[in-house]
Design an enzyme around this catalytic site. Structure first.
Site, PDB file in Angstrom:
ATOM      1  N   SER A 142     -11.058   2.241  17.588  1.00  0.00           N
ATOM      2  CA  SER A 142     -10.651   1.574  16.342  1.00  0.00           C
ATOM      3  C   SER A 142     -11.846   1.508  15.416  1.00  0.00           C
ATOM      4  CB  SER A 142     -10.157   0.155  16.631  1.00  0.00           C
ATOM      5  OG  SER A 142     -10.041  -0.601  15.434  1.00  0.00           O
ATOM      6  N   TYR A 157     -11.560  -7.957  20.310  1.00  0.00           N
ATOM      7  CA  TYR A 157     -10.899  -6.658  20.207  1.00  0.00           C
ATOM      8  C   TYR A 157     -11.885  -5.565  19.801  1.00  0.00           C
ATOM      9  CZ  TYR A 157      -7.705  -3.049  18.453  1.00  0.00           C
ATOM     10  OH  TYR A 157      -7.060  -1.868  18.220  1.00  0.00           O
TER      11      TYR A 157
END
Length: 252
Positions: A142, A157
């Site tokens: 990501s 995350y």
């Protein structure tokens, strides 16, 4: 025929990667967690185009189930593809989670760690004996792990996705003895079912978010799936150890 294993291919980026790999002539073993209907839709779409696909259930957070999953993959390889090995692994499955640092709960921290880092680590280790020499791996990370996309609430995350980037580089180094290439792909914000189907539930956020992209829109699954398929295919034969941001210039 190449054979690819794509995790989390019942929707979104994983589904797109599976479809594009099948379009390039690969057989696909795809996984799902809870969305069996989505997985069967992926299989049906591949079969409609003349390809071959098999869907298997996988809980990425349950490493104890990985040996049994490997046995399932081996059975499918023999029974469906007349193979003892596969060629391409796409570690796409995962889930979102957000909390401000001071509100982060240890239980949620552990859940995210199991799904986003421990799971891909040990799944790859478990499947590695079945991955043929000269194969390829792509780990989906990501761009939240990159400095220019730091956003409050994603400390856990993004840190885990950053760990996966580093792991990908070490995999590339260690697997190179077998000619196996490993790269990671870092999507930006992409319209998928991620985050509890956040985009579908809150479509009003899309136009404002689109303003942060140099190319003027939020990402779509095919924007990422095509790149994944390229990286594990012949076109990506001289690319390894790289983390490639695929985000349309988010926060450029």
């Amino acid at each position: 025929m190449n054979v690819a294993v794509v995790t989390g291919a019942s929707s979104g980026i994983g589904q797109s990667a599976a479809l594009h790999l099948a379009q390039r002539g690969a057989g696909v073993i795809l996984t799902y967690s809870s969305n069996k209907n989505g997985a069967m839709d992926t299989v049906a779409r591949i079969e409609e185009r003349g390809g071959t696909a098999v869907a298997l259930r996988l809980d990425l957070g349950d490493t104890a189930g990985f040996p049994a999953f490997r046995a399932e993959v081996a059975d499918v390889l023999r029974g469906t593809f007349a193979r003892d090995s596969f060629d391409q692994l796409v570690n796409n499955a995962g889930f979102a989670g957000s909390a401000m640092f001071e509100d982060a709960l240890e239980e949620e921290f552990d859940r995210l760690t199991r799904g986003l880092f421990k799971g891909p680590f040990f799944l790859t280790q478990t499947l590695l004996p079945l991955l043929g020499d000269g194969g390829a791996v792509v780990n989906v990370t990501s761009n939240s792990a990159l400095p220019h996309v730091t956003a409050p609430g994603y400390s856990v995350y993004a840190s885990l996705k950053g760990a996966l980037v580093v792991l990908s580089r070490y995999m590339a180094k260690e697997f190179s003895a077998r000619g196996i290439r490993v790269n990671s792909v870092a999507p930006g914000a992409t319209v998928t079912r991620f985050g509890g189907d956040a985009f579908a539930k809150n479509p009003e956020i899309i136009p404002e978010l689109a303003k942060t992209f140099a190319l003027g829109r939020v990402g779509e699954p095919d924007d990422i799936g095509t790149v994944i398929a390229m990286l594990v295919s012949e076109e990506g034969r001289w690319i390894t150890g790289q983390d490639i941001e695929v985000s349309g210039g988010q926060n450029l």
